[in-house]
Design a protein around this motif. Sequence first.
Motif, PDB file in Angstrom:
ATOM      1  N   GLY A  89      -2.031 -11.486  -3.504  1.00 51.58           N
ATOM      2  CA  GLY A  89      -2.053 -10.032  -3.611  1.00 51.58           C
ATOM      3  C   GLY A  89      -1.436  -9.437  -2.362  1.00 51.58           C
ATOM      4  N   LEU A  90      -1.464  -8.131  -2.242  1.00 49.73           N
ATOM      5  CA  LEU A  90      -0.798  -7.459  -1.121  1.00 49.73           C
ATOM      6  C   LEU A  90      -1.768  -6.927  -0.073  1.00 49.73           C
ATOM      7  CD1 LEU A  90       1.921  -5.470  -3.123  1.00 49.73           C
ATOM      8  CD2 LEU A  90       2.126  -7.710  -2.004  1.00 49.73           C
ATOM      9  N   ASN A  91      -3.049  -7.232  -0.210  1.00 48.17           N
ATOM     10  CA  ASN A  91      -4.037  -6.755   0.753  1.00 48.17           C
ATOM     11  C   ASN A  91      -4.091  -7.710   1.950  1.00 48.17           C
ATOM     12  OD1 ASN A  91      -6.455  -6.192   2.187  1.00 48.17           O
ATOM     13  ND2 ASN A  91      -7.253  -5.142   0.378  1.00 48.17           N
ATOM     14  N   HIS A  92      -3.652  -7.223   3.118  1.00 49.89           N
ATOM     15  CA  HIS A  92      -3.591  -8.074   4.307  1.00 49.89           C
ATOM     16  C   HIS A  92      -4.957  -8.574   4.753  1.00 49.89           C
ATOM     17  CE1 HIS A  92       0.615  -6.614   5.271  1.00 49.89           C
ATOM     18  NE2 HIS A  92       0.688  -7.902   5.470  1.00 49.89           N
ATOM     19  N   LYS A  93      -6.012  -7.871   4.341  1.00 45.15           N
ATOM     20  CA  LYS A  93      -7.341  -8.251   4.816  1.00 45.15           C
ATOM     21  C   LYS A  93      -7.956  -9.364   3.984  1.00 45.15           C
ATOM     22  CE  LYS A  93      -8.427  -3.766   6.866  1.00 45.15           C
ATOM     23  NZ  LYS A  93      -9.348  -2.599   6.845  1.00 45.15           N
ATOM     24  N   LYS A  94      -7.633  -9.419   2.693  1.00 44.36           N
ATOM     25  CA  LYS A  94      -8.338 -10.383   1.856  1.00 44.36           C
ATOM     26  C   LYS A  94      -7.436 -11.350   1.099  1.00 44.36           C
ATOM     27  CE  LYS A  94      -8.644  -7.584  -2.368  1.00 44.36           C
ATOM     28  NZ  LYS A  94      -9.527  -6.990  -3.382  1.00 44.36           N
ATOM     29  N   ASP A  95      -6.192 -10.993   0.879  1.00 44.42           N
ATOM     30  CA  ASP A  95      -5.329 -11.871   0.090  1.00 44.42           C
ATOM     31  C   ASP A  95      -4.745 -12.987   0.946  1.00 44.42           C
ATOM     32  OD1 ASP A  95      -5.559 -10.783  -2.536  1.00 44.42           O
ATOM     33  OD2 ASP A  95      -4.483  -9.015  -1.820  1.00 44.42           O
ATOM     34  N   GLU A  96      -4.175 -14.003   0.261  1.00 43.62           N
ATOM     35  CA  GLU A  96      -3.761 -15.212   0.966  1.00 43.62           C
ATOM     36  C   GLU A  96      -2.373 -15.669   0.523  1.00 43.62           C
ATOM     37  OE1 GLU A  96      -7.174 -18.138   1.383  1.00 43.62           O
ATOM     38  OE2 GLU A  96      -7.889 -16.907  -0.283  1.00 43.62           O
ATOM     39  N   HIS A 100      13.295 -10.467   3.229  1.00 44.63           N
ATOM     40  CA  HIS A 100      13.487  -9.186   2.544  1.00 44.63           C
ATOM     41  C   HIS A 100      12.145  -8.478   2.544  1.00 44.63           C
ATOM     42  CE1 HIS A 100      16.072  -6.597   0.193  1.00 44.63           C
ATOM     43  NE2 HIS A 100      15.080  -6.393  -0.663  1.00 44.63           N
ATOM     44  N   ASN A 101      12.086  -7.332   3.221  1.00 44.94           N
ATOM     45  CA  ASN A 101      10.796  -6.684   3.524  1.00 44.94           C
ATOM     46  C   ASN A 101       9.949  -7.664   4.341  1.00 44.94           C
ATOM     47  OD1 ASN A 101       8.837  -4.724   3.621  1.00 44.94           O
ATOM     48  ND2 ASN A 101       8.036  -5.158   1.591  1.00 44.94           N
ATOM     49  N   ILE A 102      10.537  -8.143   5.419  1.00 48.33           N
ATOM     50  CA  ILE A 102       9.961  -9.249   6.198  1.00 48.33           C
ATOM     51  C   ILE A 102       8.596  -8.895   6.789  1.00 48.33           C
ATOM     52  CG2 ILE A 102      11.148  -8.525   8.304  1.00 48.33           C
ATOM     53  CD1 ILE A 102      10.453 -12.149   7.206  1.00 48.33           C
ATOM     54  N   GLY A 103       8.323  -7.610   6.970  1.00 56.76           N
ATOM     55  CA  GLY A 103       7.035  -7.222   7.536  1.00 56.76           C
ATOM     56  C   GLY A 103       5.867  -7.690   6.693  1.00 56.76           C
ATOM     57  N   LEU A 104       6.049  -7.701   5.374  1.00 53.85           N
ATOM     58  CA  LEU A 104       4.978  -8.160   4.484  1.00 53.85           C
ATOM     59  C   LEU A 104       4.690  -9.634   4.721  1.00 53.85           C
ATOM     60  CD1 LEU A 104       3.093  -7.634   2.037  1.00 53.85           C
ATOM     61  CD2 LEU A 104       4.999  -8.341   0.574  1.00 53.85           C
ATOM     62  N   ASP A 105       5.725 -10.455   4.721  1.00 56.57           N
ATOM     63  CA  ASP A 105       5.528 -11.899   4.927  1.00 56.57           C
ATOM     64  C   ASP A 105       4.959 -12.191   6.310  1.00 56.57           C
ATOM     65  OD1 ASP A 105       6.942 -12.911   2.411  1.00 56.57           O
ATOM     66  OD2 ASP A 105       8.495 -11.688   3.325  1.00 56.57           O
ATOM     67  N   MET A 106       5.542 -11.540   7.344  1.00 55.87           N
ATOM     68  CA  MET A 106       5.093 -11.822   8.702  1.00 55.87           C
ATOM     69  C   MET A 106       3.673 -11.334   8.946  1.00 55.87           C
ATOM     70  SD  MET A 106       7.407 -13.619   9.919  1.00 55.87           S
ATOM     71  CE  MET A 106       6.560 -13.758  11.477  1.00 55.87           C
ATOM     72  N   GLY A 107       3.271 -10.289   8.235  1.00 56.15           N
ATOM     73  CA  GLY A 107       1.892  -9.824   8.377  1.00 56.15           C
ATOM     74  C   GLY A 107       0.903 -10.907   7.984  1.00 56.15           C
ATOM     75  N   PHE A 108       1.175 -11.568   6.855  1.00 49.18           N
ATOM     76  CA  PHE A 108       0.273 -12.638   6.404  1.00 49.18           C
ATOM     77  C   PHE A 108       0.405 -13.879   7.289  1.00 49.18           C
ATOM     78  CE2 PHE A 108       0.115 -10.014   2.634  1.00 49.18           C
ATOM     79  CZ  PHE A 108      -1.173 -10.224   2.155  1.00 49.18           C
ATOM     80  N   ILE A 109       1.644 -14.245   7.629  1.00 47.62           N
ATOM     81  CA  ILE A 109       1.835 -15.447   8.457  1.00 47.62           C
ATOM     82  C   ILE A 109       1.173 -15.275   9.826  1.00 47.62           C
ATOM     83  CG2 ILE A 109       3.586 -16.784   9.694  1.00 47.62           C
ATOM     84  CD1 ILE A 109       5.432 -16.372   7.254  1.00 47.62           C
ATOM     85  N   ASN A 110       1.401 -14.133  10.462  1.00 48.65           N
ATOM     86  CA  ASN A 110       0.825 -13.926  11.796  1.00 48.65           C
ATOM     87  C   ASN A 110      -0.694 -13.799  11.764  1.00 48.65           C
ATOM     88  OD1 ASN A 110       3.097 -14.144  13.407  1.00 48.65           O
ATOM     89  ND2 ASN A 110       3.662 -11.991  13.175  1.00 48.65           N
ATOM     90  N   ARG A 111      -1.223 -13.266  10.671  1.00 50.30           N
ATOM     91  CA  ARG A 111      -2.690 -13.218  10.567  1.00 50.30           C
ATOM     92  C   ARG A 111      -3.270 -14.628  10.595  1.00 50.30           C
ATOM     93  NH1 ARG A 111      -5.278 -11.860   4.895  1.00 50.30           N
ATOM     94  NH2 ARG A 111      -4.763 -14.075   4.689  1.00 50.30           N
ATOM     95  N   GLU A 112      -2.627 -15.544   9.867  1.00 50.38           N
ATOM     96  CA  GLU A 112      -3.134 -16.920   9.847  1.00 50.38           C
ATOM     97  C   GLU A 112      -2.857 -17.641  11.170  1.00 50.38           C
ATOM     98  OE1 GLU A 112      -5.049 -17.659   7.622  1.00 50.38           O
ATOM     99  OE2 GLU A 112      -4.563 -16.292   5.989  1.00 50.38           O
ATOM    100  N   LEU A 113      -1.730 -17.319  11.808  1.00 50.69           N
ATOM    101  CA  LEU A 113      -1.442 -17.934  13.110  1.00 50.69           C
ATOM    102  C   LEU A 113      -2.460 -17.481  14.153  1.00 50.69           C
ATOM    103  CD1 LEU A 113       2.474 -17.709  13.282  1.00 50.69           C
ATOM    104  CD2 LEU A 113       1.078 -19.740  12.872  1.00 50.69           C
TER     105      LEU A 113
END
Length: 249
Positions: free
Chosen positions: A60-67, A137-150
């Motif tokens: 999903g697109l929720n940075h707090k709960k999705d994976e 493409h819209n890299i902020g979305l991907d990096m938001g999830f990747i950096n949260r896990e990092l």
Amino acid sequence: MISALSSTNLFLQSSWLPGLMRPEPKHPVLVESKKHFNKFNQDLPLEEYDFVVLDTELTGLNHKKDEIVSIGAVRIKNLRINLEDNFYSNICPCNEVPKFSTLIHRITPRLVKDAPPVADVLSDFLDYCGHSLIIGHNIGLDMGFINRELRRYFDGVLYNPCLDTMRMAKIYREEQWINYYDRYNLNVSYNLKHLSQEYGLPVFPEHNAMNDAIQTAYLFLFLIHKLRDGNIKTLKNLYMSGRSWRWMF
């Protein structure tokens, strides 16, 4: 050299910026990456940089709960896509894969049941990225999830500068509109597939992390050769092309 890095942020997504002020990362790749990009040189010909083009599929697109449930990447070297130099892995999420997300990316709970956890996949992905610049493409979305896990597993974020093909496509369209009265027409799409079709690029089945990474790689190379009438020679040239005509007057 942080100032040099920050000067590229018309293309860079803000997700990596807070990392510059965070405590020192613990993962050796992140430590080395931070040192490397503190001395980053933007004046080299684009052919001399390595790029990793990435995409993720999510629950999903929720940075707090999705994976993240899959990550795909392909390398661009010497401004050529090297399809043999790629990275792909499904990821076993902590929670169930919701049906609505499976309908989009076709990744089922059974498909990821035996996949490695995100910490293992990201550890390998850090090694794959090395000193490459990151494209998405819209890299902020991907990096938001990747950096949260990092942050969660390695106490750091990815320091590699990121380039956003969606932002580049917007700038290219602005360049095209400069001489036309319809430049304020907002009825346009920046969807990856739509842009690829519009520009006559090969079109791959979407919502697969590897396919979307390859699709983005094609779009990046197209835009590099089109922005500023093909006069983008260095990373700094690319940054300068991001200084929209709207802000020059």
